[in-house]
Design a protein around this motif. Structure first.
Motif, PDB file in Angstrom:
ATOM      1  N   GLY A   1      27.462 -59.571 118.019  1.00 51.09           N
ATOM      2  CA  GLY A   1      27.451 -60.372 119.236  1.00 51.09           C
ATOM      3  C   GLY A   1      26.066 -60.812 119.646  1.00 51.09           C
ATOM      4  N   TYR A   2      26.032 -61.711 120.594  1.00 52.31           N
ATOM      5  CA  TYR A   2      24.782 -62.240 121.144  1.00 52.31           C
ATOM      6  C   TYR A   2      23.907 -61.108 121.678  1.00 52.31           C
ATOM      7  N   THR A   3      24.524 -60.147 122.365  1.00 47.22           N
ATOM      8  CA  THR A   3      23.733 -59.060 122.959  1.00 47.22           C
ATOM      9  C   THR A   3      23.059 -58.200 121.886  1.00 47.22           C
ATOM     10  N   THR A   4      23.672 -58.082 120.717  1.00 48.59           N
ATOM     11  CA  THR A   4      23.052 -57.342 119.609  1.00 48.59           C
ATOM     12  C   THR A   4      21.797 -58.071 119.142  1.00 48.59           C
ATOM     13  N   THR A   5      21.888 -59.400 118.993  1.00 49.19           N
ATOM     14  CA  THR A   5      20.726 -60.198 118.603  1.00 49.19           C
ATOM     15  C   THR A   5      19.632 -60.066 119.656  1.00 49.19           C
ATOM     16  N   LEU A   6      20.007 -60.158 120.927  1.00 45.09           N
ATOM     17  CA  LEU A   6      19.047 -60.011 122.019  1.00 45.09           C
ATOM     18  C   LEU A   6      18.350 -58.661 121.945  1.00 45.09           C
ATOM     19  N   LYS A   7      19.111 -57.595 121.753  1.00 45.14           N
ATOM     20  CA  LYS A   7      18.533 -56.243 121.707  1.00 45.14           C
ATOM     21  C   LYS A   7      17.564 -56.112 120.532  1.00 45.14           C
ATOM     22  N   LEU A   8      17.941 -56.624 119.354  1.00 45.49           N
ATOM     23  CA  LEU A   8      17.058 -56.545 118.188  1.00 45.49           C
ATOM     24  C   LEU A   8      15.764 -57.319 118.428  1.00 45.49           C
ATOM     25  N   MET A   9      15.870 -58.469 119.088  1.00 43.69           N
ATOM     26  CA  MET A   9      14.675 -59.264 119.374  1.00 43.69           C
ATOM     27  C   MET A   9      13.791 -58.552 120.397  1.00 43.69           C
ATOM     28  N   GLN A  10      14.387 -57.851 121.348  1.00 38.64           N
ATOM     29  CA  GLN A  10      13.610 -57.067 122.305  1.00 38.64           C
ATOM     30  C   GLN A  10      12.898 -55.919 121.593  1.00 38.64           C
ATOM     31  N   ILE A  11      13.562 -55.301 120.634  1.00 38.07           N
ATOM     32  CA  ILE A  11      12.957 -54.214 119.858  1.00 38.07           C
ATOM     33  C   ILE A  11      11.791 -54.756 119.028  1.00 38.07           C
ATOM     34  N   LEU A  12      11.990 -55.922 118.400  1.00 40.43           N
ATOM     35  CA  LEU A  12      10.911 -56.552 117.634  1.00 40.43           C
ATOM     36  C   LEU A  12       9.702 -56.828 118.536  1.00 40.43           C
ATOM     37  N   HIS A  13       9.973 -57.228 119.770  1.00 41.72           N
ATOM     38  CA  HIS A  13       8.895 -57.483 120.732  1.00 41.72           C
ATOM     39  C   HIS A  13       8.179 -56.174 121.076  1.00 41.72           C
ATOM     40  N   GLU A  14       8.939 -55.109 121.297  1.00 47.92           N
ATOM     41  CA  GLU A  14       8.354 -53.800 121.613  1.00 47.92           C
ATOM     42  C   GLU A  14       7.504 -53.290 120.451  1.00 47.92           C
ATOM     43  N   LYS A  15       7.929 -53.566 119.223  1.00 49.00           N
ATOM     44  CA  LYS A  15       7.186 -53.138 118.034  1.00 49.00           C
ATOM     45  C   LYS A  15       5.957 -54.010 117.777  1.00 49.00           C
ATOM     46  N   GLY A  16       5.836 -55.116 118.515  1.00 52.20           N
ATOM     47  CA  GLY A  16       4.696 -56.010 118.345  1.00 52.20           C
ATOM     48  C   GLY A  16       4.842 -56.976 117.181  1.00 52.20           C
TER      49      GLY A  16
END
Length: 123
Positions: free
Chosen positions: A40-55
């Motif tokens: 789902g869209y929220t899964t993509t959003l969460k992964l992108m937020q994690i990528l942002h947190e990881k820099g």
């Protein structure tokens, strides 16, 4: 970003691939490009937020819709992951990796010619 001890997951790599191709993209654009029926869209959003947190990605929050871009280069990321695979899976042997890859996937005549040229350039 010069921290090349990055370890993206398979899902994160798929998102990075989209960002490398598009340059900048919203979560919706990335989600549509992934075209995953099981995610789902929220899964993509969460992964992108994690990528942002990881820099690994940057996020522009000046607009209502956040726009993301990759901070890690495709070339350096691929090299790091291949080196890790060579070390961990092929006991340090690049030749074993190449033979396994060529043995499992049919390469086109053009790809084989390109590989031969590359090998000749290493001599």
């Amino acid at each position: 970003m010069d921290n090349y001890n990055i370890k993206p997951t398979e899902g994160e790599m798929e998102i990075l691939q989209v960002l490398w191709q598009k340059g900048n993209a919203t979560v919706r654009e990335v989600h549509e490009a992934l075209n995953k029926k099981d995610s789902g869209y929220t899964t993509t959003l969460k992964l992108m937020q994690i990528l942002h947190e990881k820099g690994m990605v940057d996020r522009d929050t000046t607009q209502k819709t956040h726009v993301y871009k990759a901070l890690v280069s495709q070339d350096k990321t691929e090299k790091q992951l291949v080196n890790k695979m060579i070390d961990n899976v092929f006991n340090g042997s690049a030749a074993r990796l190449v033979m396994q890859a060529l043995g499992n996937h049919s390469a086109s005549a053009e790809e084989i010619d390109e590989i031969k040229k590359y090998l000749d350039s290493l001599k």
